[in-house]
Design an enzyme around this catalytic site. Sequence first.
Site, short mmCIF file in Angstrom:
data_model
loop_
_atom_site.label_atom_id
_atom_site.label_comp_id
_atom_site.label_asym_id
_atom_site.label_seq_id
_atom_site.Cartn_x
_atom_site.Cartn_y
_atom_site.Cartn_z
CG ASP A 22 105.02 -126.32 -48.71
OD1 ASP A 22 104.72 -126.57 -47.53
OD2 ASP A 22 104.18 -125.97 -49.57
CE LYS B 186 97.79 -127.59 -45.33
NZ LYS B 186 96.54 -127.67 -46.09
CB CYS C 7 95.79 -124.51 -53.63
SG CYS C 7 94.40 -123.74 -52.83
CD GLN D 33 99.06 -131.61 -47.29
OE1 GLN D 33 98.79 -132.56 -46.55
NE2 GLN D 33 98.18 -130.68 -47.60
CG HIS E 150 99.55 -125.25 -51.78
ND1 HIS E 150 99.32 -123.92 -51.57
CD2 HIS E 150 98.44 -125.89 -51.33
CE1 HIS E 150 98.13 -123.75 -51.03
NE2 HIS E 150 97.57 -124.93 -50.86
C1 LIG Z 1 101.76 -128.36 -49.61
C2 LIG Z 1 101.08 -127.16 -49.03
N1 LIG Z 1 101.75 -126.02 -48.93
C3 LIG Z 1 101.20 -124.92 -48.39
C4 LIG Z 1 99.91 -124.92 -47.95
C5 LIG Z 1 99.36 -123.66 -47.40
O1 LIG Z 1 98.98 -123.76 -46.07
P1 LIG Z 1 98.35 -122.49 -45.38
O2 LIG Z 1 97.15 -122.14 -46.19
O3 LIG Z 1 98.00 -122.93 -44.02
O4 LIG Z 1 99.37 -121.42 -45.43
C6 LIG Z 1 99.15 -126.10 -48.04
C7 LIG Z 1 97.77 -126.19 -47.59
O5 LIG Z 1 96.82 -125.65 -48.04
C8 LIG Z 1 99.76 -127.24 -48.60
O6 LIG Z 1 99.08 -128.37 -48.72
#
Ligand SMILES: Cc1ncc(COP(=O)(O)O)c(C=O)c1O
Lengths: 150, 416
Positions: B210, B236, B374, B213, B133
Amino acid sequence: MSDLRELYQEVILDHGKNPRNFGPLPEANRQAHGHNPLCGDKITLRLVVKDGVVEDLSFEGAGCAISVASTSLMTGALKGQTEADARALFEDFHGMLTSADPTPDQLEALDKLAVFSGVRDYPLRVKCATLGWHTLNAALDESDEMVVTE
Amino acid sequence: MNETTPIITKSFDVQAIRKDFPILDDLMPGGKRLTFLDTAASAQKPQVVIDAMSRVYGHEYANIHRGVYHLSQLATDHFEAARRKVQGFLGAKFDREIIFTRNATEAINLVATSWGHANLKAGDQIILSEMEHHANIVPWQLLRDQIGIELVVAPIDDDGVLILDAYQKCFTPKTKMVAMTHVSNALGTITPIADIIQTAHDHGALVLVDGSQAVPHMHVDVVALDADFYVFTGHKLYGPSGIGVLYGKEDLLNAMPPYQGGGEMIATVTFEKTTYADLPHKFEAGTPNIVGAIGLGAAIDYLDTIDRDAAHAHEMALLAYTVEQLTAMNDVRIYGTAPEKTGLVSFTIDAVHPHDVGTILDHDGIAVRAGHHCAQPVMDHFGVPATTRASFGLHSDFDDVDALVAGIKQVQEIFC
Ligand SMILES: Cc1ncc(COP(=O)(O)O)c(C=O)c1O
């Protein structure tokens, strides 16, 4: 379904699939790039402007049906128009998509472009319908910066 | 539901789960049932989370760690209890290894900034995967531009699986960190994170995982994985937005300088010198998202009431059913066909842009994500500007999938 047909009218689907004035334009003297980062749409618009008149124009790129059809119909509407008329048409078009109620006069002035009036009910899609037009403004302004809508 | 529907496990009653989510009773414009297939972007909230948060705001609220009065103590207790819930949820050894952040993005930025500046120099390398991401790409690029480190990208294959051979070849004596997703948000791929961590450790590199998900879908034990840093985001996981988590091994966190300065993170302050508070407060400058953390704790309690193995079996049945239905349709392509996946399907319909798909599905009350998720490098890998993504939550059922399939048929009718 019925109001979906209002949005996705035959003309829009047709121009979305088979855009007109699509391809390179080697003799162009104005050019601008447009990008909608939200959906990844990217277009390049090229114009031949002589003595204040848009003599020819074309575009390339990829996008959703609304943005491709809108740019396609825009190119058709602008050929032979003066720069001033082109900018005025953009104002009318933008007004139709964002102002409360377009007047019958406005709709008439927009002619074929009036098929996009259904986009007004989808605020998230207004950017799609105006990407080509914002890019047009940048090309007329001879701005080198990429137009970004979001 | 048609005849090929697999049999669902009995112990998971999705219709009972659906009653926990008040939004599912609401009708969308045109009186349509809500088919919510965008949990991977942000989950809907169960009533217990909403109630826990309004109870604090209504009756138990005060700033924490400061007041000497009853309410402040009560709020502090709830906030710290939430930290221990996260500790238990991740299997961390100590509650002080749990740092509350705004979201996953801030947790990654914290590590990139604090650990990165303290430990890296020009020429050092960090390995990322091709399916990160943007939140796990851009913070490292900022660091690269500031101090001249190099980013090395471990590629994926056309199923969306990390190519392990290529990953192993990414290591050099200069590799200091691997920043890797546990589950891809664009493809649903589950990475073999234990092996990835082991390999990194064999090369003397640390690993930031990370897990944004991953935690909504599977049990995670950071000690068993031996993860050095593990981040996720609360919204999430059926919790509120504005709260995220950084887990870090105690010795690593202790050795890192503070990320932000302010109240809460200090021991003593004079204009000459400030000494910092101990973990976790060193990394929690300013008044935190008190109620957000408590809401996240409530979400974890909620998940504890659910038989997660049964929920997983249900999710896999939904995934198999969706893949089967979409594969049988003409002109529909699925991206992300890893053998190990979460309940998420990224797809395109030939000659129809995902944005048009999204608008037409929305018309039937179906919420999906249309875009690059993203994760633009993933889109580039597959040569598409965007996809449509349907992702499942605990409340997803076969009616949701049937609605999606009917919606796709309608898209195709309009466009051909
Ligand atoms: C794999 C992953 N990492 C990071 C994020 C970032 O999450 P957040 O925007 O809540 O920081 C997301 C979600 O958008 C994600 O799916």
